[in-house]
Motif scaffolding. Structure first.
Motif, short mmCIF file in Angstrom:
data_model
loop_
_atom_site.label_atom_id
_atom_site.label_comp_id
_atom_site.label_asym_id
_atom_site.label_seq_id
_atom_site.Cartn_x
_atom_site.Cartn_y
_atom_site.Cartn_z
N TYR A 22 -3.64 4.47 -3.23
CA TYR A 22 -2.62 3.89 -4.11
C TYR A 22 -2.81 2.37 -4.24
O TYR A 22 -2.72 1.81 -5.33
CB TYR A 22 -1.21 4.18 -3.58
CG TYR A 22 -0.80 5.61 -3.76
CD1 TYR A 22 -1.01 6.26 -4.99
CD2 TYR A 22 -0.20 6.34 -2.74
CE1 TYR A 22 -0.66 7.58 -5.17
CE2 TYR A 22 0.16 7.66 -2.90
CZ TYR A 22 -0.07 8.29 -4.14
OH TYR A 22 0.28 9.60 -4.32
N TYR B 298 -8.88 -5.06 -0.28
CA TYR B 298 -7.81 -4.07 -0.42
C TYR B 298 -8.06 -3.09 -1.56
O TYR B 298 -7.41 -2.06 -1.64
CB TYR B 298 -6.47 -4.78 -0.62
CG TYR B 298 -6.03 -5.50 0.63
CD1 TYR B 298 -5.61 -4.77 1.74
CD2 TYR B 298 -6.07 -6.89 0.72
CE1 TYR B 298 -5.23 -5.42 2.91
CE2 TYR B 298 -5.70 -7.54 1.87
CZ TYR B 298 -5.28 -6.80 2.97
OH TYR B 298 -4.93 -7.42 4.12
N SER C 39 -9.41 1.25 2.12
CA SER C 39 -8.05 0.99 1.66
C SER C 39 -7.38 2.28 1.22
O SER C 39 -8.04 3.29 0.98
CB SER C 39 -8.11 0.00 0.50
OG SER C 39 -6.84 -0.42 0.16
N HIS C 40 -6.07 2.23 1.13
CA HIS C 40 -5.31 3.39 0.69
C HIS C 40 -5.52 3.59 -0.81
O HIS C 40 -5.53 2.62 -1.57
CB HIS C 40 -3.83 3.17 0.99
CG HIS C 40 -3.02 4.42 0.85
ND1 HIS C 40 -2.54 4.84 -0.36
CD2 HIS C 40 -2.66 5.35 1.75
CE1 HIS C 40 -1.90 5.98 -0.20
NE2 HIS C 40 -1.95 6.30 1.09
#
Ligand SMILES: Nc1ncnc2c1ncn2[C@@H]1O[C@H](COP(=O)(O)OP(=O)(O)O)[C@@H](O)[C@H]1O
Ligand SMILES: [Mg+2]
Lengths: 274, 250
Positions: free
Chosen positions: A111, A102, A108-109
């Motif tokens: 943020y 993550y 992954s994003h």
């Protein structure tokens, strides 16, 4: 004209040091004051040093020969330490792998990536002894608190280096799988993870070595294992038993280093392939 | 008649860190079953075009319809992924997983569909899929090395693996970015022939980039050339002369 060094050096000399500005002087004074203060605080005095040194000799004499009447329970405790270290390391590695997926910039994003990285950084800043104190306070004395402390410590370490290994994979290497419709997790599983395996193994072995040392020290705060024995022996002035414990610790640490060295040699060809 | 495979109109694309557009007002259509050669000098934007067609890169203006569907802007991730699952992409840099076996890498041709774990590692795959992947590898004569790690392969061998991986996906469209580059002439020819045959046999569409004019003449029905950011030529291969193609590089 070019100035040669053999020429009139004094006529055109370059100062050896730049004159420090006022701020520099102030900083120097501050640092010196701090250092002098430190000497004051720790009270370094010749008679103290000589007295301590004679104690060293005395304790050294008491340590020899190491006492072996409790060798069996001591070896058992050394094994407990090893168990705390391996179990804690495994948990830490597992959590780091999941977090690494993550926190990986490729899949992954942004943020999520940033928040996991900050969390790992926070975990890393806390020393393992403090994790030990914390978990002993929460879960009571014994190996369970030790395992958790080692896991937290390993997570702070592996979490960072695993993520860095994943980030080393280049975007264009992933293009092929992306173009074939792979999901982010598919990309992670099929390319990012396998590509990083040699790196991950190195990091994990190093983490295991750290954990063995950490789990010994963790005994001192009551988190189980051979460290507890060392603590007790020292407090009761049983230096002959303490020396047995120290020898066991030495053997334990050397053993782990040997094992991890040989595993490293095994995986060397893999890291060269990529 | 089924839908147009790719319908690109007025496509303009500029990399963020560059002042000039890489592609400007590019329009073309590719119909089902066509084999199209994409020509153009180095750095003209062929790889960029492939990335855009696959939705791996955003573009500035224009529209792209893939199998008749237009995805708006950067969104439409699901639509894009389902399009990609129907594409056999052969990237210019092979993008194989060096620590995994040839067989596992070939199975990645279907990584976008079904169970990720079973499509990722050959040892977890179902018997049928595994056999099918082995069949694809056999087509390229690599079956004796099926379990070797891809990091140990030669350039020609890795190129074959990328082809086998694309074939395994049973795609409706092949997008091949210089599939024969850096191979010796006989292997290059062989590689192009298997790609072209596969497209014909499976009634798939083929768009391939190449610098080899003979390949372009021999394995395509149509030639598309990019030059100076725009489409410079879009013509049926039949009736074209080698000399006309050579002028593209002047
Ligand atoms: N990631 C990138 N960022 C910025 N410019 C790029 C990038 N990739 C390619 N380019 C530029 O875009 C142009 C086209 O590149 P490319 O599509 O790889 O050409 P081709 O595949 O036809 O050789 C080149 O000038 C290249 O420098
Ligand atoms: Mg290219």
């Amino acid at each position: 004209m070019i100035n040669t060094s053999q020429g009139k050096a004094s006529a055109f000399s370059i100062p050896r040091f730049e004159k420090p500005p006022l701020l520099g002087w102030l900083l120097l004074v501050a640092v010196l004051t701090f250092l002098i203060g430190s000497f004051r605080t720790v009270e370094i005095a010749p008679e103290r040093v000589s007295r301590g040194f004679s104690r060293v000799l005395q304790i050294g004499r008491e340590m020899i020969p190491p006492r072996v009447d409790r060798i069996v329970p001591l070896i058992q405790q050394a094994l407990v330490t090893l168990q705390i270290a391996t179990l804690g390391t495994l948990i830490g590695i597992g959590v780091s792998l999941v977090a690494g997926n993550y926190a990986c910039r490729h899949v992954s994003h942004p943020y999520l990536t940033a928040s996991i990285r900050s969390f790992v950084a926070i975990v890393r800043t806390v020393p393992e002894l403090i994790w030990g104190l914390l978990f002993v306070a929460c879960f009571g004395l014994g190996p369970f608190a030790g395992v958790l402390a080692v896991a937290a410590d390993t997570f702070g370490f592996c979490g960072r280096f695993f993520t860095e290994a994943f980030d080393d994979v280049e975007d264009r290497e992933l293009e092929g799988l992306r173009g074939l419709g792979a999901t982010p997790f598919g990309q992670f599983l099929a390319l990012i993870l396998p590509q990083s395996i040699p790196n991950l193994v190195h990091t994990s072995l190093f983490a295991l070595e750290r954990s063995v040392r950490a789990s010994i020290v963790l005994g001192l705060v009551g988190a189980g294992g051979i460290g507890v024995e060392l603590d007790v022996a020292m407090r009761l002035f049983r230096y002959d038993e303490a020396s047995t414990v120290m020898l066991l610790i030495l053997v334990l640490v050397l053993l782990i280093e040997r094992i991890s060295e040989s595993v490293r040699r095994q995986i060397r060809p893999y890291s060269q392939a990529s | 008649m089924s839908k147009t495979v790719l319908d690109v109109s007025h496509l303009t694309m500029r990399y963020e860190n560059q002042t000039n557009a890489t592609l400007e007002d590019v329009s073309f259509r590719i119909e089902p079953g066509e084999r199209v050669a994409l020509l153009g000098a180095n750095g003209v934007g062929k790889s960029t075009l492939f990335r855009i067609l696959l939705g791996l890169l955003p573009f500035n203006s224009g529209t792209i319809k893939r199998f008749g569907v237009e995805t708006v802007g950067r969104g439409g991730g699901k639509v894009l992924r389902s399009f990609r699952c129907q594409v056999g992409f052969i990237p210019q840099n092979h993008g194989l997983s060096p620590t995994l076996s040839i067989l596992s890498n070939v199975m990645h041709g279907r990584l976008g569909q079904g169970n990720v774990w079973r499509r990722c590692f050959q040892s977890l795959a179902s018997k049928e899929e595994r056999d099918e992947a082995i069949q694809c590898i056999r087509q390229f004569g690599l079956e004796s090395k099926a379990l070797s790690r891809c990091g140990q392969l030669s350039g020609g061998e890795s190129q074959r693996v990328t082809l086998a991986r694309a074939f395994f996906g049973r795609p409706k469209l092949f997008l091949a970015d210089e599939p024969a580059a850096s191979l010796d002439p006989s292997i290059a020819n062989e590689m192009m022939a298997s790609l072209s045959n596969q497209a014909i046999e499976t009634k798939a569409t083929l768009l391939f980039a190449t610098h080899n004019l003979e390949h372009a003449m021999k394995f395509s029905d149509r030639i598309l050339a990019i030059g100076n950011r725009r489409i410079r030529m879009d013509a049926a291969t039949e009736g074209l002369q080698m000399e006309e193609l050579q002028t593209l590089y002047d």
